[in-house]
Design an enzyme around this catalytic site. Structure first.
Site, short mmCIF file in Angstrom:
data_model
loop_
_atom_site.label_atom_id
_atom_site.label_comp_id
_atom_site.label_asym_id
_atom_site.label_seq_id
_atom_site.Cartn_x
_atom_site.Cartn_y
_atom_site.Cartn_z
N ARG A 92 26.75 4.21 8.68
CA ARG A 92 26.14 3.29 9.66
C ARG A 92 27.10 2.95 10.81
O ARG A 92 26.90 1.95 11.51
CB ARG A 92 25.71 1.99 8.95
CG ARG A 92 24.67 2.18 7.86
CD ARG A 92 23.31 2.53 8.43
NE ARG A 92 22.37 2.82 7.34
CZ ARG A 92 21.13 3.33 7.54
NH1 ARG A 92 20.73 3.61 8.75
NH2 ARG A 92 20.34 3.61 6.52
N LYS A 115 6.21 5.49 4.61
CA LYS A 115 4.86 5.89 4.20
C LYS A 115 3.82 5.87 5.30
O LYS A 115 2.80 6.54 5.20
CB LYS A 115 4.38 4.97 3.08
CG LYS A 115 4.20 3.54 3.55
CD LYS A 115 3.31 2.75 2.64
CE LYS A 115 3.19 1.30 2.99
NZ LYS A 115 2.82 0.97 4.37
N ARG A 154 3.38 -7.16 11.45
CA ARG A 154 4.42 -6.46 12.23
C ARG A 154 5.76 -7.12 12.00
O ARG A 154 6.53 -7.34 12.93
CB ARG A 154 4.08 -6.47 13.71
CG ARG A 154 2.77 -5.82 14.05
CD ARG A 154 2.42 -6.01 15.50
NE ARG A 154 2.38 -4.74 16.22
CZ ARG A 154 2.13 -4.63 17.54
NH1 ARG A 154 1.92 -5.73 18.25
NH2 ARG A 154 2.07 -3.46 18.13
N GLY A 182 14.75 3.62 4.92
CA GLY A 182 14.16 3.04 3.70
C GLY A 182 13.08 2.04 4.08
O GLY A 182 12.56 2.05 5.19
N THR A 186 0.85 -1.21 0.00
CA THR A 186 0.00 0.00 0.00
C THR A 186 0.88 1.25 0.00
O THR A 186 0.89 2.01 0.98
CB THR A 186 -0.91 0.00 1.25
OG1 THR A 186 -0.06 -0.23 2.40
CG2 THR A 186 -1.97 -1.08 1.17
N LYS A 222 -1.22 0.53 14.13
CA LYS A 222 -0.15 0.14 13.20
C LYS A 222 0.53 1.35 12.59
O LYS A 222 1.76 1.47 12.60
CB LYS A 222 -0.72 -0.76 12.10
CG LYS A 222 0.25 -1.09 10.99
CD LYS A 222 1.45 -1.85 11.49
CE LYS A 222 2.52 -1.93 10.43
NZ LYS A 222 3.66 -2.77 10.82
N CYS A 231 7.73 0.60 4.88
CA CYS A 231 6.83 0.89 6.00
C CYS A 231 7.03 2.29 6.57
O CYS A 231 6.17 3.15 6.44
CB CYS A 231 7.03 -0.16 7.08
SG CYS A 231 7.07 -1.82 6.39
N1 SAJ Z 1 16.82 2.68 10.85
C1 SAJ Z 1 17.67 3.68 11.34
N2 SAJ Z 1 17.89 3.72 12.69
C2 SAJ Z 1 17.31 2.80 13.55
C3 SAJ Z 1 16.43 1.81 13.02
C4 SAJ Z 1 16.22 1.76 11.67
O1 SAJ Z 1 18.20 4.50 10.60
O2 SAJ Z 1 17.58 2.88 14.75
C5 SAJ Z 1 16.57 2.63 9.39
C6 SAJ Z 1 16.96 1.27 8.78
O3 SAJ Z 1 18.31 1.31 8.35
C7 SAJ Z 1 16.00 1.17 7.60
C8 SAJ Z 1 14.75 1.87 8.11
O4 SAJ Z 1 15.15 2.70 9.20
O5 SAJ Z 1 16.49 1.85 6.47
C9 SAJ Z 1 13.64 0.93 8.59
O6 SAJ Z 1 14.20 0.03 9.47
P1 SAJ Z 1 13.30 -0.85 10.49
O7 SAJ Z 1 14.24 -1.50 11.41
O8 SAJ Z 1 12.24 -0.03 11.07
O9 SAJ Z 1 12.71 -1.97 9.53
P2 SAJ Z 1 11.25 -2.13 8.89
O10 SAJ Z 1 10.82 -0.89 8.26
O11 SAJ Z 1 11.31 -3.36 8.07
O12 SAJ Z 1 10.35 -2.51 10.15
C10 SAJ Z 1 9.39 -1.66 10.70
C11 SAJ Z 1 9.11 -2.18 12.12
N3 SAJ Z 1 8.26 -1.28 12.83
C12 SAJ Z 1 8.43 -1.04 14.15
O13 SAJ Z 1 9.30 -1.60 14.80
C13 SAJ Z 1 7.47 -0.08 14.78
C14 SAJ Z 1 8.47 -3.58 12.03
O14 SAJ Z 1 8.08 -4.01 13.30
C15 SAJ Z 1 7.23 -3.51 11.13
O15 SAJ Z 1 6.65 -4.76 10.98
C16 SAJ Z 1 7.65 -2.99 9.76
O16 SAJ Z 1 8.20 -1.69 9.90
C17 SAJ Z 1 6.39 -2.95 8.89
O17 SAJ Z 1 6.26 -3.87 8.07
O18 SAJ Z 1 5.57 -2.11 9.14
#
Ligand code: SAJ
Length: 478
Positions: free
Chosen positions: A448, A293, A179, A287, A108, A232, A290
């Site tokens: 990183r 957006k 999640r 990136g 989505t 969510k 999730c």
């Molecule tokens: N990132 C940072 N700093 C951090 C954590 C992440 O810069 O401390 C960056 C990562 O490098 C990445 C992006 O953020 O580019 C997203 O990373 P993420 O660890 O949030 O991974 P997602 O997006 O796959 O997971 C999130 C999670 N949401 C939460 O923890 C609230 C996951 O639980 C969800 O299931 C997922 O979004 C989703 O599908 O909604």
């Protein structure tokens, strides 16, 4: 609560057959876990036979996972449930008619965040397919992250229009958001608590019946469908906000000549009752499908569901919008650090060779959705640089050549830029990297915090790191 619907469910009996629409990062592990649950007799995975993803049907029916990154336990379990005849993938959506429950795990994305317009085209197509083959008493669950109000609004309307049935009277409808995170898909589904929100109590109870068997340590948290949608979108908006706060702090630390990671460890040390210090990690950008957006889904929900009742200064940016902008800024900050590094070697970006390490949006995965490395590459190429991309997990990406050969990517590099914390990069040897670059003072830009600045500086590198104000103006080793 409709007693009519309850009696239809009682007649139909317990859920035996489950359908999962959308064989991706969410749908595949969900389907495999449903199939692994003893109470469910059979599970169908529904996948469109499209040029881009039709190949998944045959692959899954061979017990092979189309997901490339490291997904512990997924391939084994998939092989077992296919071997046992409990899971089968098909592009024949008419088989939805044989399912007691159907879940939708479909992307989505947002078409235009500025005007808060989501792209629900794939979801609508999935809803129409489900609606066309819906029978009385079926449970439909949206697992995709959606704008609050979508389940009781657009989804309900489409399902009723296509089926001629009434949600809450003839069939159940709920939202149970996924999640999961890549790299731990099965574990997340089993261990995370599951938010389950029906449009009514019968639907909530039916959805609880569907998800309870796949949970190990996770527990069910029932609520209304709209509250589940807000939960969510808000949990991702909060995570994005926490990352933005860490990124803003990193920029401040650079300006103050301080190491943000020392500060982070210090802040994180304050523990105790009533004190929650969830300070996350600064970096080269955010990136994925999730966080990039879901704040906009939340914002749109407040606008649409709020019918203009949002009591907040008109036109003023919400904190979630500001957070998005800070996180979207970080790849541009990586460009700034790169140009500053080149300047220290007396070079301009024109013709500079850049080795970009890490194309996936997250470590140890092949997932490249909305990778923050892309705007960096575009900006550096626009500045006249030649960028070579290396990523051990990513096989291909439209318009980008992704190398699996690290030495080849580093050969002749003026700049080495780390965008993703793949475990491969933690062991980068500065002497070897310098040898390959063949430069007297190559530049390393660490987005990183994976390399040891001092080891690279000693080897003659110009070091730049996100949040490393303590090192970014280091004296150049002779
Ligand atoms: N990132 C940072 N700093 C951090 C954590 C992440 O810069 O401390 C960056 C990562 O490098 C990445 C992006 O953020 O580019 C997203 O990373 P993420 O660890 O949030 O991974 P997602 O997006 O796959 O997971 C999130 C999670 N949401 C939460 O923890 C609230 C996951 O639980 C969800 O299931 C997922 O979004 C989703 O599908 O909604």
């Amino acid at each position: 609560m409709s007693s009519r619907l309850q009696s239809i469910i009682d007649t139909r009996g317990p859920i035996r057959t489950v359908g999962v629409i959308g064989m991706g990062y969410v749908g595949i592990p969900a389907a495999v876990l449903f199939a692994n649950a003893p109470g469910f007799e059979s599970v169908r995975g529904f996948q469109r036979d499209s040029p881009s993803s039709g190949y998944k049907v045959a692959m899954l029916n061979r017990g092979e996972s189309p997901l490339k990154g490291e997904e512990p336990g997924l391939e084994d379990l998939l092989g077992r449930v296919v071997g046992a005849g409990k899971f089968r993938c098909t592009s024949d959506f008419s088989q939805i008619a044989e399912c007691d429950a159907v879940t939708l795990a479909i992307q989505t994305p947002f078409k235009d965040p500025k005007d808060l317009i989501p792209d629900f085209s794939a979801l609508i197509e999935g809803l129409r397919a489900a609606g066309r083959h819906l029978s009385e008493g079926t449970l439909v669950v949206l697992e995709s992250t959606v704008t609050p109000g979508t389940t009781t609004g657009m989804a309900r309307e489409i399902l009723e229009e296509e089926s001629g049935l009434v949600a809450g009277e003839d069939f159940c409808l709920a939202h149970a958001p996924e999640r999961v995170m890549v790299g731990r898909l099965l574990r997340n589904i089993r261990e995370h608590d599951r938010i389950v929100g029906g449009i009514d109590d019968v639907s909530t109870r039916r959805a609880v019946e569907l998800y309870s068997p796949v949970l190990t340590t996770g527990k069910i948290i029932p609520m209304t469908a709209t509250a589940a949608e807000v939960t969510k979108t808000a949990e991702n908006a909060f995570r994005d906000l926490q990352i933005a706060a860490a990124n803003q702090l990193a920029l401040h630390c650079e300006a103050m000549g301080v190491n943000v990671y020392d500060v982070r460890a210090g802040i994180d040390s304050l523990k105790g009752a009533g004190i929650t210090r969830a300070i996350l990690w600064p970096g080269a950008g955010v990136g994925g499908h999730c966080l990039t957006k879901d704040s906009w889904h939340l914002e749109r929900g407040a606008q649409v569901l709020g019918h203009g009742d949002l009591w907040y200064p008109h036109g003023a940016e919400s904190i979630f919008g500001v957070a998005r902008k800070i996180n979207e800024f970080m790849p541009r900050h990586m460009v700034h650090l790169t140009l500053e590094g080149l300047k220290r070697t007396g070079k301009s970006p024109e013709g500079a060779k850049i080795a970009l390490l890490g194309w996936a949006f997250i470590q140890n995965s092949d997932d490249t959705r909305n990778t923050p490395a892309e705007p960096y590459l575009a900006a550096m190429e626009e500045a006249g640089a030649k960028v070579r991309v290396h990523d051990p997990f990513v096989n291909d990406y439209p318009g980008i050549e992704v190398s699996h050969d690290l030495d080849e990517a580093l050969a002749g590099a003026d700049v080495v830029t780390v965008f993703t914390a793949h475990h491969h990069y933690a062991s980068l040897d500065p002497v070897r990297v310098k040898e390959l670059s063949g430069r007297e003072h190559p530049v390393i830009v660490d987005g990183r915090n994976v390399v040891d600045p001092d080891a690279f500086i000693r080897a003659g590198f110009i070091y730049k790191g996100i949040g490393r104000g303590d090192r970014n103006s280091h004296p150049v080793a002779p």
